[in-house]
Design a protein around this motif. Sequence first.
Motif, short mmCIF file in Angstrom:
data_model
loop_
_atom_site.label_atom_id
_atom_site.label_comp_id
_atom_site.label_asym_id
_atom_site.label_seq_id
_atom_site.Cartn_x
_atom_site.Cartn_y
_atom_site.Cartn_z
N LYS A 1 0.87 -1.19 0.00
CA LYS A 1 0.00 0.00 0.00
C LYS A 1 0.90 1.23 0.00
O LYS A 1 1.62 1.49 0.97
N ILE A 2 0.85 1.98 -1.09
CA ILE A 2 1.80 3.07 -1.33
C ILE A 2 1.05 4.39 -1.47
O ILE A 2 0.05 4.49 -2.18
N GLY A 3 1.52 5.42 -0.79
CA GLY A 3 1.00 6.77 -0.96
C GLY A 3 1.90 7.58 -1.87
O GLY A 3 3.13 7.42 -1.84
N ILE A 4 1.32 8.40 -2.70
CA ILE A 4 2.09 9.26 -3.61
C ILE A 4 1.73 10.71 -3.36
O ILE A 4 0.55 11.07 -3.33
N ILE A 5 2.76 11.52 -3.16
CA ILE A 5 2.61 12.97 -3.04
C ILE A 5 3.28 13.60 -4.25
O ILE A 5 4.50 13.52 -4.40
N ASP A 6 2.50 14.17 -5.14
CA ASP A 6 2.99 14.72 -6.40
C ASP A 6 2.87 16.24 -6.34
O ASP A 6 1.76 16.79 -6.40
N ILE A 7 4.00 16.92 -6.23
CA ILE A 7 4.00 18.37 -6.06
C ILE A 7 4.32 19.03 -7.40
O ILE A 7 5.45 19.00 -7.88
N GLY A 8 3.29 19.58 -8.01
CA GLY A 8 3.46 20.26 -9.29
C GLY A 8 3.53 21.77 -9.11
O GLY A 8 3.70 22.27 -8.00
N PHE A 9 3.37 22.48 -10.21
CA PHE A 9 3.46 23.94 -10.14
C PHE A 9 2.17 24.55 -9.64
O PHE A 9 2.18 25.46 -8.80
N ARG A 10 1.04 24.05 -10.10
CA ARG A 10 -0.26 24.60 -9.73
C ARG A 10 -0.88 23.86 -8.54
O ARG A 10 -1.54 24.48 -7.69
N THR A 11 -0.68 22.54 -8.47
CA THR A 11 -1.35 21.72 -7.46
C THR A 11 -0.38 20.78 -6.76
O THR A 11 0.71 20.49 -7.26
N ALA A 12 -0.81 20.30 -5.62
CA ALA A 12 -0.19 19.14 -4.96
C ALA A 12 -1.26 18.04 -4.97
O ALA A 12 -2.39 18.26 -4.55
N ASP A 13 -0.90 16.88 -5.50
CA ASP A 13 -1.83 15.77 -5.63
C ASP A 13 -1.42 14.63 -4.71
O ASP A 13 -0.24 14.28 -4.65
N PHE A 14 -2.41 14.05 -4.04
CA PHE A 14 -2.17 12.93 -3.15
C PHE A 14 -3.03 11.75 -3.60
O PHE A 14 -4.22 11.92 -3.88
N THR A 15 -2.44 10.57 -3.66
CA THR A 15 -3.23 9.38 -3.98
C THR A 15 -2.60 8.16 -3.34
O THR A 15 -1.44 8.18 -2.91
N ILE A 16 -3.39 7.08 -3.28
CA ILE A 16 -2.94 5.82 -2.69
C ILE A 16 -3.19 4.69 -3.67
O ILE A 16 -4.26 4.60 -4.29
N SER A 17 -2.20 3.84 -3.82
CA SER A 17 -2.33 2.57 -4.55
C SER A 17 -2.24 1.46 -3.51
O SER A 17 -1.18 1.23 -2.93
N ASP A 18 -3.35 0.79 -3.27
CA ASP A 18 -3.41 -0.28 -2.28
C ASP A 18 -3.34 -1.63 -3.00
O ASP A 18 -4.33 -2.13 -3.51
N GLY B 1 7.21 14.71 -8.47
CA GLY B 1 6.80 15.95 -9.11
C GLY B 1 7.93 16.95 -9.15
O GLY B 1 8.97 16.81 -8.49
N GLY B 2 7.72 18.01 -9.95
CA GLY B 2 8.75 19.02 -10.11
C GLY B 2 9.16 19.68 -8.81
O GLY B 2 10.31 20.08 -8.64
N GLY B 3 8.22 19.80 -7.86
CA GLY B 3 8.54 20.40 -6.57
C GLY B 3 8.98 19.39 -5.52
O GLY B 3 9.40 19.77 -4.42
N GLY B 4 8.88 18.11 -5.86
CA GLY B 4 9.19 17.07 -4.89
C GLY B 4 10.63 17.09 -4.41
O GLY B 4 10.91 16.93 -3.21
N LYS B 5 11.55 17.28 -5.33
CA LYS B 5 12.97 17.26 -4.96
C LYS B 5 13.31 18.41 -4.02
O LYS B 5 14.05 18.25 -3.05
N ALA B 6 12.77 19.59 -4.31
CA ALA B 6 13.06 20.77 -3.49
C ALA B 6 12.47 20.64 -2.09
O ALA B 6 13.09 21.07 -1.10
#
Length: 349
Positions: free
Chosen positions: A180-197, A291-296
Amino acid sequence: MKVIATDMGFGYTKATDGRGHQLFKSILGEANPAQFGESLVGNSTLPPRHFRLGDETFFVGEWAETQSRGRRFTLDPAQFLAKHAKQLALAAIAPYAPDGEPIRLVTGLPISFFKRYREAVSALLKGRHALVAFGADGRPVEQQVYIEQVRVIPQPFGSLFGLMLNNLGKPSSQRYVTEKIGIIDIGFRTADFTISDKTRYSERGSLSTDSGMSSAYAQVAAFLQDQSGISIELFRLHEAFSRGSLRVKGTLYDLKPVINQAFDQLAERIATEVNRLWSDDWDLEAIVITGGGGKALYPRLKPLIDGEVLAMPEDEDPRLANVNGYWKYGTHLWGSAATATAPATPPTA
């Protein structure tokens, strides 16, 4: 049949065919013929940045930023779809699309925009598009981009598929298939959160917020306006964030303190949002920041988020994580035989 992927981000537009890739700022600009010529671009090895689609001739990316008198950039999703998405997508995929031959395209949308816009995006891109690309010498090359099928998926699944699948579209990491993995994707306009179970999409654990990198950029832009009196467009701050400084009207401004403060505040906001969203998902086995903001933001987010927090591989440009995953997913769908254990299947268009 060829599989291509594009990621039309509010900050950058990206594309790949699995062999090569490109990205450019998501800016459109009017193409003034008087400004175009070898004296401007020299022996540029960039893919084309000057196009004609229908009656509209335009620059994209860095050419739009530096050469166009009228530039178009937006963070509004409806306006982006109506006036930007088609041009940016076709400009991005054109170098990889064989003239007149069918291609199959995978792209994504932030979770909060997915249900509302996925069918519109598919309809916008599917079909035959008569595109003219102008090379570095200014000579036009006519090209028919024929998009036979379009698959639109929730954006953060791109990074998940990038980790889960190999270049043949087959599962290569059992962890991302069986846990069960959570993903935090930080883009320029949004931050998206989702789970793959265990490859199942979790609607309850999925959300978009406005906590994208543009909020940090807006803080820096406000600081510069206060200090210099100049209003600077957000897309002109990408390089300043990398350098930590910007010269305005001859004065060099040290931006490191305000950038660090903006990043700290943004990380705290994202951590609060995701910890609240996943409060019942105490059985998450890992959380991936991408995401593009994830590394920072990764060093700031890791201590604030409950659970094992992973970064994307160091050798991968985080801005390309989603588009590379889109392509692998497209290869899984169309370019290889079905596998015994299929990857997560998000809602699609």
